[in-house]
Design an enzyme around this catalytic site. Structure first.
Site, PDB file in Angstrom:
ATOM      1  N   ALA A   1      12.301 -44.357 -17.873  1.00  0.00           N
ATOM      2  CA  ALA A   1      13.289 -44.357 -18.949  1.00  0.00           C
ATOM      3  C   ALA A   1      12.822 -45.321 -20.040  1.00  0.00           C
ATOM      4  O   ALA A   1      11.951 -46.154 -19.832  1.00  0.00           O
ATOM      5  CB  ALA A   1      14.655 -44.793 -18.423  1.00  0.00           C
TER       6      ALA A   1
ATOM      7  N   ARG B   1       9.593 -24.562  -8.054  1.00  0.00           N
ATOM      8  CA  ARG B   1      10.861 -24.724  -7.320  1.00  0.00           C
ATOM      9  C   ARG B   1      11.398 -23.382  -6.905  1.00  0.00           C
ATOM     10  O   ARG B   1      11.957 -23.161  -5.897  1.00  0.00           O
ATOM     11  CB  ARG B   1      11.877 -25.450  -8.182  1.00  0.00           C
TER      12      ARG B   1
ATOM     13  N   ALA C   1      13.300 -48.487 -22.737  1.00  0.00           N
ATOM     14  CA  ALA C   1      13.747 -49.858 -22.490  1.00  0.00           C
ATOM     15  C   ALA C   1      15.272 -49.998 -22.532  1.00  0.00           C
ATOM     16  O   ALA C   1      15.849 -50.801 -21.798  1.00  0.00           O
ATOM     17  CB  ALA C   1      13.107 -50.797 -23.513  1.00  0.00           C
TER      18      ALA C   1
ATOM     19  N   GLU D   1       0.825  -1.204   0.000  1.00  0.00           N
ATOM     20  CA  GLU D   1       0.000   0.000   0.000  1.00  0.00           C
ATOM     21  C   GLU D   1       0.865   1.261   0.000  1.00  0.00           C
ATOM     22  O   GLU D   1       0.560   2.234  -0.695  1.00  0.00           O
ATOM     23  CB  GLU D   1      -0.915   0.028   1.233  1.00  0.00           C
TER      24      GLU D   1
ATOM     25  N   ALA E   1       5.043 -36.970 -12.177  1.00  0.00           N
ATOM     26  CA  ALA E   1       4.949 -37.267 -13.601  1.00  0.00           C
ATOM     27  C   ALA E   1       5.298 -38.739 -13.757  1.00  0.00           C
ATOM     28  O   ALA E   1       6.321 -39.199 -13.263  1.00  0.00           O
ATOM     29  CB  ALA E   1       5.918 -36.406 -14.402  1.00  0.00           C
TER      30      ALA E   1
ATOM     31  N   CYS F   1      -2.659  -3.651   7.244  1.00  0.00           N
ATOM     32  CA  CYS F   1      -2.325  -3.884   8.646  1.00  0.00           C
ATOM     33  C   CYS F   1      -2.685  -2.676   9.503  1.00  0.00           C
ATOM     34  O   CYS F   1      -2.779  -1.557   9.017  1.00  0.00           O
ATOM     35  CB  CYS F   1      -0.851  -4.238   8.802  1.00  0.00           C
TER      36      CYS F   1
END
Length: 179
Positions: free
Chosen positions: A157, A179, A159, A47, A149, A70
């Site tokens: 990964a 992060r 194969a 403010e 994920a 405040c």
């Protein structure tokens, strides 16, 4: 209020233990004349920054703030008093101040004759820049975001052992922001 929320997001992670608040001051005609966000501890609150930018044009205008101003003196003076001194006629607030220390700004503004609207876009503000601070204050715990994920087969990964992205660029950018 959307602009005030955006300003709060810009200072996210820099204001602790203070909340990342955004504020916009409109003149009596409704034009934006000041913007601000909370500084690191010891610096001016949102403010005060917005009022400094607005100057005399704040008189008779409206302040739009993501958190109730405040009403206490700590390292800085009460934002409610700064708004009254600037001659603001109306204050629109998204989230009510939840702490005992700083609460009372809306009451102080009303006592000075300022029109106060509480709860404008409250959910959006509470889920935005203020989310972690509100969780800490209200629930006495950190705000946690769980990110996962995974592929349908549960692998991370190919194969042959080579790494493969399993998320898109937008998801990776959001994780980096978190992060």
């Amino acid at each position: 209020m959307a602009r005030a929320r955006e300003l709060g997001l810009r200072v996210l992670g820099t204001t602790s233990p203070n909340p990342p608040v955004g504020a916009v001051v409109l003149d009596a005609g409704g034009a934006v004349v000041g913007e601000g966000a909370t500084s690191p501890p010891g610096g001016p609150h949102a403010e005060v920054h917005a009022l400094a930018q607005a100057g005399a044009r704040a008189r008779g205008g409206t302040a739009v703030v993501t958190l109730e101003p405040c009403a206490h003196t700590g390292r800085t003076g009460p934002c409610a008093d700064a708004l009254v001194a600037a001659g603001v006629a109306r204050v629109v607030v998204a989230v009510h101040e939840p702490t005992r220390l700083a609460t009372g700004g809306a009451a102080r503004l009303r006592a000075a004759g300022v029109d106060v609207e509480l709860g404008a876009e409250q959910d959006e503000a509470a889920e935005g820049a203020l989310a972690a601070w509100l969780t800490g204050v209200r629930e006495q715990r950190p705000h946690v975001v769980w990110k996962v994920a995974t592929t349908l087969d549960g692998r991370v990964a190919a194969a042959d052992g080579t790494s493969r992205w399993i998320t898109g660029p937008e998801a990776r950018a959001e994780v980096h922001r978190l992060r």
